[in-house]
Design a protein around this motif. Structure first.
Motif, PDB file in Angstrom:
ATOM      1  N   ASN A   1       9.289  25.747  21.993  1.00 33.34           N
ATOM      2  CA  ASN A   1       8.203  24.941  22.553  1.00 33.34           C
ATOM      3  C   ASN A   1       8.726  23.561  22.920  1.00 33.34           C
ATOM      4  O   ASN A   1       9.454  22.936  22.133  1.00 33.34           O
ATOM      5  CB  ASN A   1       7.071  24.789  21.528  1.00 33.34           C
ATOM      6  CG  ASN A   1       6.580  26.117  21.010  1.00 33.34           C
ATOM      7  OD1 ASN A   1       6.121  26.965  21.765  1.00 33.34           O
ATOM      8  ND2 ASN A   1       6.676  26.323  19.698  1.00 33.34           N
TER       9      ASN A   1
ATOM     10  N   HIS B   1       7.246  19.799  24.081  1.00 33.11           N
ATOM     11  CA  HIS B   1       6.002  19.033  24.061  1.00 33.11           C
ATOM     12  C   HIS B   1       6.193  17.728  24.847  1.00 33.11           C
ATOM     13  O   HIS B   1       7.101  16.961  24.529  1.00 33.11           O
ATOM     14  CB  HIS B   1       5.620  18.687  22.621  1.00 33.11           C
ATOM     15  CG  HIS B   1       5.581  19.856  21.691  1.00 33.11           C
ATOM     16  ND1 HIS B   1       4.438  20.545  21.370  1.00 33.11           N
ATOM     17  CD2 HIS B   1       6.579  20.466  20.986  1.00 33.11           C
ATOM     18  CE1 HIS B   1       4.706  21.500  20.502  1.00 33.11           C
ATOM     19  NE2 HIS B   1       6.006  21.477  20.252  1.00 33.11           N
TER      20      HIS B   1
ATOM     21  N   ARG C   1       7.768  20.280  14.892  1.00 32.84           N
ATOM     22  CA  ARG C   1       7.759  19.404  16.059  1.00 32.84           C
ATOM     23  C   ARG C   1       8.546  18.122  15.765  1.00 32.84           C
ATOM     24  O   ARG C   1       8.204  17.358  14.851  1.00 32.84           O
ATOM     25  CB  ARG C   1       6.314  19.076  16.446  1.00 32.84           C
ATOM     26  CG  ARG C   1       6.192  18.277  17.715  1.00 32.84           C
ATOM     27  CD  ARG C   1       4.745  18.214  18.156  1.00 32.84           C
ATOM     28  NE  ARG C   1       4.567  17.344  19.311  1.00 32.84           N
ATOM     29  CZ  ARG C   1       3.425  17.202  19.983  1.00 32.84           C
ATOM     30  NH1 ARG C   1       2.350  17.890  19.594  1.00 32.84           N
ATOM     31  NH2 ARG C   1       3.348  16.385  21.007  1.00 32.84           N
TER      32      ARG C   1
ATOM     33  N   THR D   1      -2.919  16.371  26.469  1.00 33.75           N
ATOM     34  CA  THR D   1      -3.333  16.202  25.086  1.00 33.75           C
ATOM     35  C   THR D   1      -2.129  16.390  24.162  1.00 33.75           C
ATOM     36  O   THR D   1      -1.062  16.871  24.575  1.00 33.75           O
ATOM     37  CB  THR D   1      -4.414  17.225  24.704  1.00 33.75           C
ATOM     38  OG1 THR D   1      -3.809  18.532  24.665  1.00 33.75           O
ATOM     39  CG2 THR D   1      -5.556  17.208  25.710  1.00 33.75           C
ATOM     40  N   ASP D   2      -2.312  16.053  22.900  1.00 33.87           N
ATOM     41  CA  ASP D   2      -1.236  16.224  21.924  1.00 33.87           C
ATOM     42  C   ASP D   2      -0.868  17.697  21.728  1.00 33.87           C
ATOM     43  O   ASP D   2       0.246  18.009  21.306  1.00 33.87           O
ATOM     44  CB  ASP D   2      -1.646  15.626  20.575  1.00 33.87           C
ATOM     45  CG  ASP D   2      -1.632  14.110  20.588  1.00 33.87           C
ATOM     46  OD1 ASP D   2      -1.008  13.543  21.514  1.00 33.87           O
ATOM     47  OD2 ASP D   2      -2.232  13.510  19.686  1.00 33.87           O
ATOM     48  N   GLU D   3      -1.808  18.588  22.013  1.00 27.24           N
ATOM     49  CA  GLU D   3      -1.552  20.024  21.818  1.00 27.24           C
ATOM     50  C   GLU D   3      -0.890  20.671  23.031  1.00 27.24           C
ATOM     51  O   GLU D   3      -0.362  21.785  22.928  1.00 27.24           O
ATOM     52  CB  GLU D   3      -2.862  20.765  21.510  1.00 27.24           C
ATOM     53  CG  GLU D   3      -3.460  20.445  20.150  1.00 27.24           C
ATOM     54  CD  GLU D   3      -4.102  19.053  20.101  1.00 27.24           C
ATOM     55  OE1 GLU D   3      -4.667  18.629  21.141  1.00 27.24           O
ATOM     56  OE2 GLU D   3      -4.010  18.386  19.043  1.00 27.24           O
ATOM     57  N   ASP D   4      -0.913  20.030  24.179  1.00 30.73           N
ATOM     58  CA  ASP D   4      -0.341  20.621  25.395  1.00 30.73           C
ATOM     59  C   ASP D   4       1.173  20.781  25.253  1.00 30.73           C
ATOM     60  O   ASP D   4       1.871  19.859  24.809  1.00 30.73           O
ATOM     61  CB  ASP D   4      -0.641  19.742  26.611  1.00 30.73           C
ATOM     62  CG  ASP D   4      -2.092  19.843  27.055  1.00 30.73           C
ATOM     63  OD1 ASP D   4      -2.755  20.828  26.666  1.00 30.73           O
ATOM     64  OD2 ASP D   4      -2.551  18.947  27.786  1.00 30.73           O
ATOM     65  N   HIS D   5       1.682  21.946  25.631  1.00 32.73           N
ATOM     66  CA  HIS D   5       3.124  22.170  25.555  1.00 32.73           C
ATOM     67  C   HIS D   5       3.498  23.377  26.405  1.00 32.73           C
ATOM     68  O   HIS D   5       2.647  24.207  26.759  1.00 32.73           O
ATOM     69  CB  HIS D   5       3.579  22.401  24.107  1.00 32.73           C
ATOM     70  CG  HIS D   5       3.066  23.669  23.514  1.00 32.73           C
ATOM     71  ND1 HIS D   5       1.794  23.789  22.985  1.00 32.73           N
ATOM     72  CD2 HIS D   5       3.648  24.891  23.365  1.00 32.73           C
ATOM     73  CE1 HIS D   5       1.611  25.013  22.529  1.00 32.73           C
ATOM     74  NE2 HIS D   5       2.722  25.722  22.754  1.00 32.73           N
TER      75      HIS D   5
END
Length: 371
Positions: free
Chosen positions: A187, A189, A162, A98-102
């Motif tokens: 982070n 991504h 980001r 997903t876009d939030e996975d990092h």
């Protein structure tokens, strides 16, 4: 203000020869400042959510990342950096992250300070670097654990939102957050690898700690000293002279090119604050055929003030630590060392105490920075 150079996209696959031949880099305006996360200052990567392919500690190695195309282990290619496994989605119908996975890593700065710029270096990560990165910072007292840092009540400040990055590149980011920080959260991504992290800035020492010490090294990096300027940085940076510990090899000090004129080389320092200097150490450790021949020390009190010689021109020996007790304490905010005619020194130590005015100014700045 000149925009910070920016890189995106894959680099070409490694084709043999020098792996740095196609490395993408630039001159960043902040890299002359001390690396606050330097292992030699006490920096560390204290936790990461994943380090399947390459361990997190590689991020803060002081030397450039190396690449060996033949080096493989039981998990796959061994990279000189921090590399996580490939993220996957939740099912065959949702195979992508997903876009939030990092992935994330927690970095303890070696010394608290104000961050002016970061370099997220993806050297040798050509097709396995993160799509984007973000960096946050926090300030916590003492020696917090990873659990302390990840607690929900910890306030994190975004230093780098980001942002897309490039593979096999020095990805630089200028920072304009005038606050004192102790830890970072890096982070990536959604996943991938980062070779090195550099956190350039200005040390902001704890005035309570310095007051407790009483007499300390007024020019040391960890105590808030800094190099303002130097005549020559050809072989090694002048900042090395105020790094912790004794030099262990020649390039861990300051060495200038050979002069062919009648001039001399010098470094100008700013002390932790207005101070009274009582003793001086000039170390030429590991400089054996290239140590400075003579040196003088001059002190100035105030920005742009006149410099007065407090240690007259004195003979230096190779690979030797020289100690001098001054006849009486000397008050100042800036110090200059002149070496004759060229060569180098490995360390400079200036021992003394902050004046009442120096301590008050340091405490006021500490409060302003949120310390």
């Amino acid at each position: 203000m000149t925009a910070t150079p920016h890189f995106t996209g894959d680099a070409n696959p490694y084709g043999g020869g020098d792996p740095y031949a196609d490395y993408r880099t630039a001159d960043f305006s902040f890299t002359h400042l001390v690396d606050l996360a330097d292992r030699r200052l006490g920096g560390g990567v204290i936790a990461a959510n994943d380090e399947f392919f390459a361990e997190r500690e590689n991020l803060l190695k002081p030397e450039p990342a190396e690449f060996d195309p033949e080096r493989f282990g039981h998990k796959g290619k061994i990279m000189d950096g921090w590399e996580t496994r490939r993220r996957r989605g939740t099912s065959a119908t949702e195979p992508h992250p997903t876009d939030e996975d990092h992935d994330w890593a927690l970095v303890r700065l070696g010394v608290p300070g104000v961050v002016r710029g970061l370099v997220v270096d993806t050297a040798h990560f050509r097709g396995n670097y993160p799509q984007s990165v973000s960096v946050e910072a926090a300030s916590l007292p003492g020696s917090p654990s990873p659990e302390d840092l990840l607690a929900p009540d910890v306030k994190w400040t975004t230093l780098v939102p980001r942002t897309a990055v490039g593979g096999h590149a020095a990805n630089g980011f200028a920072v304009h957050e005038e606050r004192r920080f102790t830890h970072l959260r890096v982070n990536q991504h959604p996943d991938g690898g980062i070779a090195r992290l550099r956190v350039h800035g200005v040390v902001a020492p704890d005035p309570v700690w310095l007051a407790a010490l009483g007499t300390f090294d007024l020019v040391a990096l960890e105590n808030g000293g800094e190099v303002e300027d130097a005549s020559d940085r050809f072989y090694s940076p002048a900042t090395n002279t105020i790094a912790p510990g004794r030099s262990r090899k020649m390039d861990d000090g300051w060495e200038t090119r050979r002069r062919r004129d009648k001039g001399n080389d010098w470094i100008r320092y700013r002390l932790a604050g207005q101070s009274e200097i009582r003793a001086v150490e000039i170390d030429t450790a590991c400089l054996k055929g290239n140590a400075a021949g003579w040196a003088t020390i001059s002190v100035s009190d105030g920005e742009g003030g006149e410099y007065a010689v407090v240690l007259p021109r004195t003979r230096l020996q190779p690979d030797t630590n020289h100690r001098f007790v001054l006849p009486e304490p000397v008050r100042g905010t800036h110090v200059r060392i002149d070496i004759f005619p060229d060569g180098g020194i490995s360390r400079l130590r200036l021992f003394g105490t902050l004046t009442e005015e120096g301590a008050a100014r340091l405490a006021a700045r500490h409060e302003t920075l949120g310390g």
